[in-house]
Design a protein around this motif. Structure first.
Motif: not given
Length: 378
Positions: A30-32, A36-40, A358-361
């Motif tokens: 949710e955070l990422v 990132v969503g503010a720019h595309g 992609r998120l990678l934990d």
């Protein structure tokens, strides 16, 4: 994950360990996505989860306590807290920590006393590869007790038989910096092999390598897939480290250049490229340069079809963002451990649009993560 140290309030490094892992992953996603969503509006691939225990390939342990009774772990103020059985580490590292504690006690190495700013042994650092082979580093204040380690290498080999690389780092300054600039190699072998996706990467004592090998392998595969889909003729891997991204995207019809400010890391990357039989010029070549990533574009001729950037937490220098924005490079792959600086850099490069992410934990039980984004020129 169960942790007796956390339950006894001895260590709180894993700040969200009480949160179910699925929720940890969802919160990071949710955070990422928001940043990132503010720019595309990229297409988000499913997040990559980690093993919840035994995933860290490196232990950086503060040495405290007394001569003959050392602690290996963290400091609570100035008091040492022993964490030799921390569940974040795989069994080979745990065994090594017990062996190193015994070695430190038997050879009567003097733990560094932070409160009094005296003593010698500040840290032990242990790195493990997937096969359980190890690199062991002692961080000393001076060379005063170096002979004790040198004279007892046979005993160290007995207590830590998996140690392929052994070195001493000198950190004379009284400040919270893990290592100093001088490294003294004590073993014949100077690099630890780190096989990832069939590529035998090499790590030297002062080289950076991601701390979660399993998730790192998936990160490298993801970036390779993106690069192969774009199919560029030329790729620059800025902040290349030991060459993980550059070597993964190498192919017969592509020229790859990696740059890194650490000479140790570049030497390791070159060793791997040489062992793989990769040429240094022309199609199919991979070459590595010691250079500051922010200054690299000015030092290399032309513009690549695609650039890979993997900066530290502070993100890209403004000058590199400006170069990428105005260069005409068609695609950028940005691997970030801090989505806040990633978002700042995306704002500096409005011509580059996030198209897939992609998120990678890498770091379960904490607020940290890795996020990779494919950018395309609008």
């Amino acid at each position: 994950m169960e942790c007796g140290y956390y339950d006894r309030d001895l260590c709180r490094s894993c700040t969200v360990i009480e949160v179910p892992y699925e929720q940890q992953l969802a919160r990071k996603q949710e955070l990422v996505r928001e940043l990132v969503g503010a720019h595309g509006e990229p297409r988000w691939l499913p997040p990559v989860a980690s093993a919840q225990a035994g995933f860290r390939n490196k232990a950086k342990m503060v040495v405290a306590g007394r001569v003959g009774e050392p602690t290996l772990g963290i400091l609570d103020g100035t008091r040492g807290v022993d964490l030799q059985d921390c569940p974040l580490y795989p069994e080979p590292i745990t065994r090594a920590l017990h062996g190193l504690a015994e070695f430190t006690a038997r050879t009567r190495l003097l733990p560094y006393d932070v409160a009094k700013a005296r003593g010698e042994l500040k840290h032990v650092v242990v790195t493990a590869n997937p096969a359980g082979r190890l690199m062991v580093r002692f961080v000393l204040r001076s060379t005063r007790q170096l002979p004790k380690i040198q004279e007892n290498l046979a005993e160290l080999r007995r207590l830590v038989p998996a140690a392929d690389v052994v070195s001493v780092n000198l950190q004379p300054e009284h400040k919270a910096v893990l290592e100093g600039p001088e490294e003294i190699l004590l073993s014949e072998q100077g690099e630890l092999s780190m096989p990832v996706n069939g590529i035998d990467l090499r790590v030297r004592p002062r080289s950076f390598f991601q701390t979660n090998t399993g998730v790192t392998a998936q990160l490298y595969r993801q970036v390779r897939d993106w690069v192969d889909a774009v199919d560029p003729t030329t790729v620059w891997d800025l902040y290349c480290g030991v060459g993980g991204f550059a070597l993964h995207v190498a192919c017969p019809d592509r020229e790859v250049v990696g740059t890194e400010i650490s000479a140790e890391a570049v030497a390791s990357a070159r060793d791997t490229a040489r062992a793989m039989g990769l040429p240094q010029r022309g199609p199919g070549s991979v070459r590595f340069l010691v250079a500051d990533a922010a200054a690299t574009p000015a030092d290399l001729p032309g513009t690549p079809d695609l650039a890979v950037v993997n900066p530290p937490r502070r993100g890209l220098d403004a000058s590199l963002c400006a170069w990428l924005e105005g260069s005409g490079v068609g695609h950028v792959v940005y691997s970030s451990c801090n989505a806040k600086t990633l978002a700042r850099d995306l704002a500096r490069m409005p011509s580059l649009e996030p198209v897939e992410a992609r998120l990678l934990d890498m770091f379960p039980h904490t607020g940290h993560y890795e996020v990779a984004v494919l950018l395309r020129r609008r």
